[in-house]
Motif scaffolding. Sequence first.
Motif, short mmCIF file in Angstrom:
data_model
loop_
_atom_site.label_atom_id
_atom_site.label_comp_id
_atom_site.label_asym_id
_atom_site.label_seq_id
_atom_site.Cartn_x
_atom_site.Cartn_y
_atom_site.Cartn_z
N UNK A 84 -7.93 5.93 13.87
CA UNK A 84 -8.59 7.23 13.15
C UNK A 84 -8.49 7.22 11.76
N UNK A 85 -8.03 6.13 11.08
CA UNK A 85 -7.96 6.06 9.79
C UNK A 85 -6.70 6.66 9.19
N UNK A 86 -5.91 6.99 9.94
CA UNK A 86 -4.41 7.41 9.64
C UNK A 86 -3.59 6.29 9.12
N UNK A 87 -2.93 6.54 7.93
CA UNK A 87 -2.15 5.52 7.42
C UNK A 87 -0.78 5.61 8.11
N UNK A 88 -0.28 4.28 8.40
CA UNK A 88 1.00 4.03 8.93
C UNK A 88 1.87 2.93 8.22
N UNK A 89 2.73 3.09 7.38
CA UNK A 89 3.27 1.93 6.53
C UNK A 89 3.86 1.12 7.45
N UNK A 143 0.89 -1.13 -0.13
CA UNK A 143 -0.14 -0.05 -0.04
C UNK A 143 0.84 1.27 0.26
N UNK A 144 1.99 1.34 0.64
CA UNK A 144 2.93 2.53 0.69
C UNK A 144 3.48 2.80 -0.84
N UNK A 145 3.51 1.85 -1.40
CA UNK A 145 4.02 1.97 -2.74
C UNK A 145 2.98 2.66 -3.95
N UNK A 146 1.78 2.36 -3.59
CA UNK A 146 0.67 2.83 -4.38
C UNK A 146 0.19 4.33 -3.82
#
Length: 661
Positions: A551-556, A269-272
Amino acid sequence: MSLYDFNTHFWGEVAKKCSRAVVFIDTPAAECLHWSGGVGLLHKAASVKEFSAFESASKHSKKGVFIISGPVSGKALSTLKCILQSSSLEYVVVITNCHPTIHTWSLYPAKDWNTEDRSGFDQLEEQVLMWMGNVNMTAEIFYLPLFLVTITPRLLLTPTYSTLFPLLQPDIIRSAALWRTLNPNLALHCEPGDWPALPHELQMCVRQVVGSLHSLMTTLGAKEEIWSVGRMARQLGDQLEGWGPARTRRKTTTNKVSLILVDRTLDLASCVRYGGDTLLARATEVLERLPGHTVDVEVDLSKVFGMKDGGDKSSLVPGSLASPGVDREKEEEELESLLFSTEKECLNLLHKNLVEASPKKKTESAGKKFVTGSTLEADLRDYTGDYDALLSSLGTVSRAQCAVSSLAQERNIRRKRLQAWMGQFARMICEGGERVLGDLTDLVRGRKDNSLKLDDILLLLVFVYNSSDVRDAFPQEEEDRLRSVLGEALLKEGVEGGMGPVFEELCRRAGGDKLDELVALSVVNIVWERLEGMKSSREGLGSYQSLLNYDGEYCGLLEQLLGDIYHPARKDVAALYHHAGGLGAMLRSGLGWLGSAPAKPHPRENPWVIFFVVGGVTPSEVAASQNLVEGTGRLTMGGTRLMSPEDLLHMAFVNNTLLTD
C-alpha cells in the motif's frame, strides 16, 4: 547495579582523582560527562581544559588528570606528550576508556588478545614519566569504562564510537585495495569486507566496543547471549563471543541478557525520513546540535535570561536537554516524556511543571486541555530575568524552550515539505517505480521553486534507493538523465551557494577550490556508487528486502525485526544469526541427527533484551520500539549515536568509515 549507577559509579571514581588537579578531557568523554552529572562533578579540580596540543597546565600546577577516549596511541599520544612537555606536572593520572588488553593489542597486533595484558599501560607509564622530565615522579594509568550515555534506562548511546559505521560496498572495495597496498606480496584469503581484510584502525574500534560491552556486562553481573543482523554486527558479535575474558565472565554469571546487534546500513531510509510523534524526534530534526555533541541539541536561552535580540550572546552558554541534577525525579520524568510520549503529552507535562514552579504563583489550573508552543512561551515569560527561578528549574526551562523553538513554524516548513515528498515517492515506488527518478529529475530542476538545497535532494535519493525492494531496478535511461541534471545543478549551485554542507565537502575533496565539469562528474559518480551500495545492502535478508508494503506504507527494518521477535507466536526469525556459546553449544546442536536437538534459542527467552544498532538509532525508532513491546518484558534500545537526517548524510557520504588516517 542499574545502568544509572554504572555511570554514576565510574564518574565518581574519576572525581576522586581530580582533587586540586588540572583536568584535560577529550570531546567524547566530555559528552559522556555532560549526561552523567556535568562538569559540576569535577568541582574539586583546580581547572578543566580541553585535551588539546594547544593547552597546558600553569607553572604552579603540580597534578594533572587526563581523561581520554580510546587507546592512548597515535594522535592522542602526541597530544599527551605536547601537554606534558609544556607543563611542570609532578603527579599525572591518565584515565582511558580502552581496556588494557585491547590497548596493548592496538600497539602490538601480533599479540594474542585473549589473555589479560597490561604491558601497553606499563609502557605508557614509562613514556609519561620520561616526558615529565623525571622518572622519580608519579604517573598512574587507569582503565575506566566511561563510554556510555544513558538518557533513560531504556536508551543507551556511546559517543566514543560515534564515527563507527558499517561499510557499504564502495568502502569494502577500498578496504580490500588498502590491504593489498599494505601487503603487496600476500594473497587475501578471505572475502573483501571480512574481518582479516579490515584496516587495523577499524578492527581496533570494533574490539574497543567489545571491551566496553564486556565491562558493562561485568559491572551488571550479566551473561549475554548474542544475535546479529548484518556484516559488521556479526563481526562485533563474533569478537565479543570469542574473546577470552568475556568467555571467562560468562562461565560465572547467571543474569541472562539477549544482545541483538544490527547494522545501520540495512536501513538508512528511516534516518532520512522526517516525522515522528515525539518532541525529541522533532528537536533532533530541526535544531542544531550542541557543539561537539552527537546526542544533545542546542537551546537558545538568551530570551529567558533577559538578553536583547541581536545582542552579543557569547557570554551565555547554550542550554541543552541534559538534566542539571536539581530535581532528579522530575527531570527523569521529563526525559522519559521527551523520548517516549507524544508531543501533546510532553507539552502538557512541561506546562504543568512550569506553572507549579512559576515565581508568579498563578491561580489557573496547570492542566490546560490544549497546550501549544505559544502556551509554553507565555509560561516562560514569568521566568524572564529571574535568575533564582531559572536556576532552580533549569532543566524544565531548557526543555520548554527547546519545545518552543522546535515548534516554530519557520523551522518546520522544510520538514513538512520533505515529509510530503517522501510519502509521495513511497506510493510511486509501490505503483512500479518507473516515474520516481523522472519526478526527482524535475525536482532538481525546480529546486528553487520548492526552496530545496542539493543536500535535500540527496536525502530524497537515499530514501528512494534504500527503501525500495533490492530485487527491483530503476530504468537506466531515467537514472542517466537524473545524474546528468544533478551534475549541471552542482556546477550552478557551486556559484550560487545552494549545495549544502555535504555536497560542498564532496566537491572540495574531489577538486579543492576548483569546480568544473570533471569535478561535478566525479562527485555524481561517488554519490551513485554509495546509493547503489545502499540499495543492495539488504540482499539475502528474506522478508526484509523492502521497507515498503504493497500500500506504499513505510515500515523500517528495526520495526519489522522487533515485530517478528515480539510476535505472540515467538516464531523463529530467520534473519537473526545466533552466536553459539562455544564448544558445548556446537556439540549440543550436533545432536540433531539423534533426534534430540534442543529448540533454537529465541531472544525473548531472557528477561532483558538489548537491541544495539551499530551506526546509530533515531528518536522515532526508540519511541516505536517501546510501543511494540509494551507489557512483554524489558527492552533497552542502544546505538553508537542519536541519528538525525543531517547526521546520516554526513556518516554515509563524508565520514571516513575505514577510520584510517
